[in-house]
Design a protein around this motif. Structure first.
Motif, short mmCIF file in Angstrom:
data_model
loop_
_atom_site.label_atom_id
_atom_site.label_comp_id
_atom_site.label_asym_id
_atom_site.label_seq_id
_atom_site.Cartn_x
_atom_site.Cartn_y
_atom_site.Cartn_z
N THR A 498 -17.78 30.55 32.03
CA THR A 498 -16.77 29.94 32.89
C THR A 498 -16.95 28.44 32.96
O THR A 498 -15.98 27.67 32.88
CB THR A 498 -16.83 30.55 34.30
N THR A 499 -18.19 28.00 33.10
CA THR A 499 -18.44 26.56 33.15
C THR A 499 -18.08 25.88 31.84
O THR A 499 -17.46 24.81 31.83
CB THR A 499 -19.92 26.31 33.47
N SER A 500 -18.43 26.52 30.72
CA SER A 500 -18.09 25.95 29.42
C SER A 500 -16.58 25.89 29.23
O SER A 500 -16.05 24.89 28.71
CB SER A 500 -18.73 26.78 28.31
N ALA A 501 -15.88 26.94 29.65
CA ALA A 501 -14.42 26.95 29.53
C ALA A 501 -13.80 25.84 30.37
O ALA A 501 -12.85 25.17 29.93
CB ALA A 501 -13.87 28.31 29.96
N PHE A 502 -14.31 25.62 31.57
CA PHE A 502 -13.77 24.57 32.44
C PHE A 502 -14.02 23.20 31.83
O PHE A 502 -13.13 22.34 31.82
CB PHE A 502 -14.41 24.67 33.82
N VAL A 503 -15.23 22.98 31.32
CA VAL A 503 -15.56 21.67 30.73
C VAL A 503 -14.73 21.41 29.48
O VAL A 503 -14.22 20.31 29.26
CB VAL A 503 -17.07 21.59 30.42
N SER A 508 -11.47 15.74 28.66
CA SER A 508 -11.21 14.31 28.80
C SER A 508 -11.84 13.72 30.05
O SER A 508 -12.08 12.51 30.11
CB SER A 508 -9.69 14.06 28.83
N HIS A 509 -12.13 14.56 31.02
CA HIS A 509 -12.77 14.08 32.24
C HIS A 509 -14.29 14.17 32.18
O HIS A 509 -14.98 13.79 33.12
CB HIS A 509 -12.26 14.88 33.44
N PHE A 510 -14.81 14.73 31.09
CA PHE A 510 -16.26 14.87 30.94
C PHE A 510 -16.75 14.20 29.66
O PHE A 510 -17.82 14.52 29.16
CB PHE A 510 -16.66 16.35 30.91
#
Length: 843
Positions: A498-503, A508-510
């Protein structure tokens, strides 16, 4: 007939109208609510200051949602609406471009992504006041009127009624965070005010319209993440089990020596692997067994419960914004308490069984029952593999077809149930989960029968009942422990996915963080690869050095001259550890060296012996009966020792011993290094003593690499990365943080900074030739009988050394006989004259 038909159609039409009216009342109740009184209003305390703070937050490009932390008369509004104890309500200002997706995220996605969405949100404390206190109470007794007034106040504060372009348009929403919000059976509860670009004025009644989020994509993503995390958890479980089985099978006891197998000869094992071990004489092994199983069950059960609770009810685990404290439903808590009670009873049975085995072992050892001390057959399960799992599914299906052809009903039912169990665990990665569960059940039930039941039962019926009961206890323990462990692994993988999918979705924000993490990830991967490579190359090189070791040992023993090192360490209380090679392993030599060290320790101007000191001698065989032994280096490191007379008795003793012994005697004193184990069709395994392997693999300088070193380096890397990230987060609201061009421009600086930071943590890489030289030296030392370095290392004792320096005892002459005292005085005088003649000063 036509009248009957017309009457029936009129009744049907009337029923449809009533159904539609009921549906309209249920879905549009807020619109037809009774008109709220206008004589009571809410307003913002210090509105200008609050607006300025809001404006600063809303102007940031990264902020897409602002949650209002509303207080009325110092009482929080977020939990005062009639939402129940399992919900928290927040009003929020959102940007239409991206904020609607944030405000409608399910709580499960928010919690599993570690609340990373918080980089797009912020909070603003807003203090409200009402006309009078009674008005406040009346509004909040009526959910609709209270929310309507809050919407109006926030619309006025944020100037949402002003005209705007589509990109910069914003509105006011309210989000109810429920205990099981976003679960498959429940949609996200969010409402937003509708705003028309042509008519910027917001109708308050439109603020109760359900927010249309990506209701299809996010639940599908959550569902796929759960399925994939379950599968990865099964694979990880099999990898852990295979690693444990491989490690357990590498250790054997041969000739009363614990050895470690170097080569993996068990590549074709299926079913069970048997190893002979004789551990009955060690009664404490049963207590260790009870402690291990108890700690494992408690830790795994507690962690499994938390992992399940976080995934099933993620509402209470959202980090930002803060939620109203809530507890899990009582029925689920009661179920977990029931499971915990059953697990606790199983643990109690295990403890009682091990205590019974411990007492029985102690009793039999005291009575010297040698017939009872038969070798124990340690049994291990063969490793799991995906191919074997798939093959078992095929075999079960073939058996079912065979049963159908033969009309064997009972066997058909058994095979179908077996296939169902295999397929149910196949989704966890392989059937290794089920194999481990059955294997643990069988091992525990056998242990229970040995502890509680007799080999010759008098009542067969009672024996069968007790056997079934103990098997059920073992099965419950195995199921609870393994399922909880799978919950833990599945939870970890779900967070990672889930964290990888969000990142990745909001990469562009990370950008800056991702580019900064690349060197650190490269170092982590390189370190892990180095550890794995050393775990493979060191056993291989040790096997290749077998002939070189034998040749070098023969050259040493057949040489007419050579050097001999004697290692000495003195622990607290004056206890001496003297490490001798095969040539000098005699008690009278050890006593002579001990006396020499005691004499030197009492010299006021001689350094104390702490750590490991080396006494180096050189021998030369002049003939078959004449051997000359000289001192090359005393324990103080002197090439020309001023206390030559004290060491002369040691040299004479060694010289006499070497003259009396030959090479065959020395070869018989050599220690065994290589052990050969015949494994039948699996081939021959080569093993070395575990003590030697542990030192070479984890503690030897230059070539060793332990898991402790890996963890220490990982912690240092994490600290470096956290420092860089936290420093970058100081400016994360700026445009340059989310700009890919800016991140790429900063890449060289970040890369150089990280490489320089990690330079000292880089693992040393040696050539195979250098590794062989270091390994060969250690193998020769062990073969010749040296043990001190493999048991004590450098033997560093800082406090003991300081105590000896401060409280030096020179009163030993009072306890000597007159002849020994006179001899010692003459040696001291001779030493003083030698020191004065050579102008030597002893520090």
């Amino acid at each position: 007939m036509s009248r009957i038909i017309n009457r029936w159609s009129d009744q049907l039409t009337l029923r449809w109208i009533m159904i539609y009216w009921i549906w309209f009342l249920c879905n549009f109740t807020p619109i037809i609510q009774a008109k709220c009184p206008n004589h009571c209003n809410l307003k913002i305390l210090d509105e200008d200051k609050t607006y300025i703070e809001f404006k600063k937050l809303s102007m940031s490009d990264s902020v897409r949602v602002i949650f209002f932390n509303i207080h009325i008369r110092n009482q929080s509004l977020n939990q005062n609406f009639n939402q129940g104890d399992d919900a928290t309500l927040y009003f929020a200002w959102i940007k239409n471009s991206f904020g609607r997706a944030i405000i409608t995220l399910p709580t499960s996605f928010i919690a599993m992504s570690l609340s990373l969405y918080s980089i797009f949100i912020d909070t603003l404390k807003t203090n409200l006041t009402d006309s009078n206190q009674d008005c406040y109470k009346n509004y909040f007794n009526d959910d609709y009127c209270g929310k309507q007034r809050i919407f109006k106040v926030l619309i006025d504060l944020t100037r949402s009624n002003h005209s705007c372009s589509d990109k910069y348009c914003a509105t006011i929403c309210q989000r109810d965070f429920h205990l099981n919000d976003g679960y498959f059976k429940r949609k996200v509860d969010a409402q937003c005010c509708q705003k028309d670009i042509l008519n910027p004025q917001i109708n308050i009644t439109s603020c109760f319209t359900k927010a249309e989020g990506r209701s299809f994509y996010v639940p599908l993503s959550v569902f796929l993440t759960i399925i994939l995390s379950i599968y990865l958890a099964g694979i990880a479980f099999n990898m852990i089990v295979n690693w444990f089985l491989t490690s357990a099978q590498r250790y054997r006891k041969m000739d009363s020596t614990l050895v470690r197998i170097l080569n993996n000869a068990r590549q074709c094992e299926v079913g069970y692997v048997y190893l002979c071990e004789d551990d009955y004489n060690n009664a404490t092994i049963h207590l260790v067994h009870a402690i291990k199983y108890t700690i494992l069950a408690i830790i795994v059960f507690a962690a499994g419960y938390q992992c399940y609770s976080i995934q099933r009810f993620p509402f209470t685990f959202i980090i930002y914004p803060s939620m109203h404290p809530s507890s899990n439903p009582k029925f689920l808590t009661q179920i977990w308490i029931l499971i915990g009670a059953c697990n606790a009873f199983c643990i109690l049975v295990i403890i009682l069984a091990d205590i019974k085995l411990y007492c029985s072992t102690k009793c039999n050892i005291r009575q010297h029952l040698h017939h009872w001390n038969s070798p124990q057959r340690w049994r291990y399960m063969a490793q799991n593999s995906f191919g074997q799992s798939l093959f078992q599914v095929k075999c079960c299906m073939y058996d079912i077809i065979t049963d159908l052809k033969s009309l064997h009903i009972i066997k058909l039912i058994i095979d179908m149930v077996s296939l169902a169990l295999i397929l149910a665990t196949f989704i966890w990665g392989s059937i290794g989960v089920l194999r481990c569960m059955i294997f643990m059940t069988e091992s525990l039930s056998l242990r229970f029968r040995i502890a509680f039941l007799s080999d010759k039962p008098t009542c067969r019926f009672l024996y069968k009942i007790m056997t079934a009961f103990l098997t059920v206890v073992a099965l419950v323990y195995s199921m609870v422990t393994i399922v909880d462990l799978l919950f833990i692994l599945q939870f970890i993988f779900r967070i990672i996915l889930t964290t990888s999918a969000f990142v990745v979705t909001f990469a562009s924000h990370f950008n800056f963080i991702i580019i900064m993490a690349i060197p650190f990830m490269h170092y982590v991967i390189q370190t892990i690869d180095t550890y794995i490579k050393k775990d493979e190359i060191i056993p291989q090189r040790i096997i290749q050095l077998q002939q070189s070791l034998d040749q070098d040992i023969d050259d040493i023993l057949q040489a007419d001259q050579g050097n001999v090192d004697i290692y000495i360490a003195v622990s607290y209380g004056g206890n001496m550890m003297i490490d001798l090679p095969e040539m000098l392993q005699e008690n009278h030599i050890r006593l002579a060296i001990q006396h020499y060290i005691q004499c030197l320790q009492q010299k006021p101007n001689h350094q104390t012996i702490d750590g490991i000191s080396t006494l180096r001698l050189r021998y030369e065989r002049l003939s078959d009966s004449i051997v000359n032994v000289v001192l090359l280096q005393c324990i103080s490191g002197c090439n020309h020792c001023p206390f030559q007379q004290q060491v002369q008795p040691v040299l004479n003793c060694i010289q006499q011993h070497l003259q009396q012994k030959d090479i065959h005697h020395f070869k018989n004193r050599l220690s065994k290094v290589y052990y050969l184990l015949e494994n039948g069709p699996s081939g021959t395994s080569i093993a070395i003593p575990d003590q030697l392997y542990q030192y070479l693999r984890y503690y030897s300088p230059q070539i060793s690499l332990s898991m402790g070193r890996i963890l220490f380096n990982m912690i240092i890397i994490a600290v470096f990365f956290a420092i860089f990230v936290f420093t970058a987060m100081l400016d994360y609201r700026a445009k340059t943080f989310a700009s890919l061009n800016s991140a790429i421009a900063d890449t060289p600086i970040v890369y150089v900074a990280t490489i320089l930071s990690l330079r000292n943590l880089k693992m040393m890489q040696l050539k195979e030739e250098d590794i062989d030289k270091i390994l060969l030296v250690n193998l020769i030392q062990y073969r010749r009988g040296y043990r001190l370095r493999y048991t004590k290392g450098i033997c560093f004792q800082p406090l003991v050394q300081l105590i000896r320096l401060i409280f030096l005892d020179t009163s030993h002459k009072q306890h000597m006989d007159p002849f020994q005292r006179q001899l010692d005085d003459e040696q001291d005088n001779e030493t003083d004259r030698l020191l004065a003649r050579n102008n030597i000063v002893i520090n």
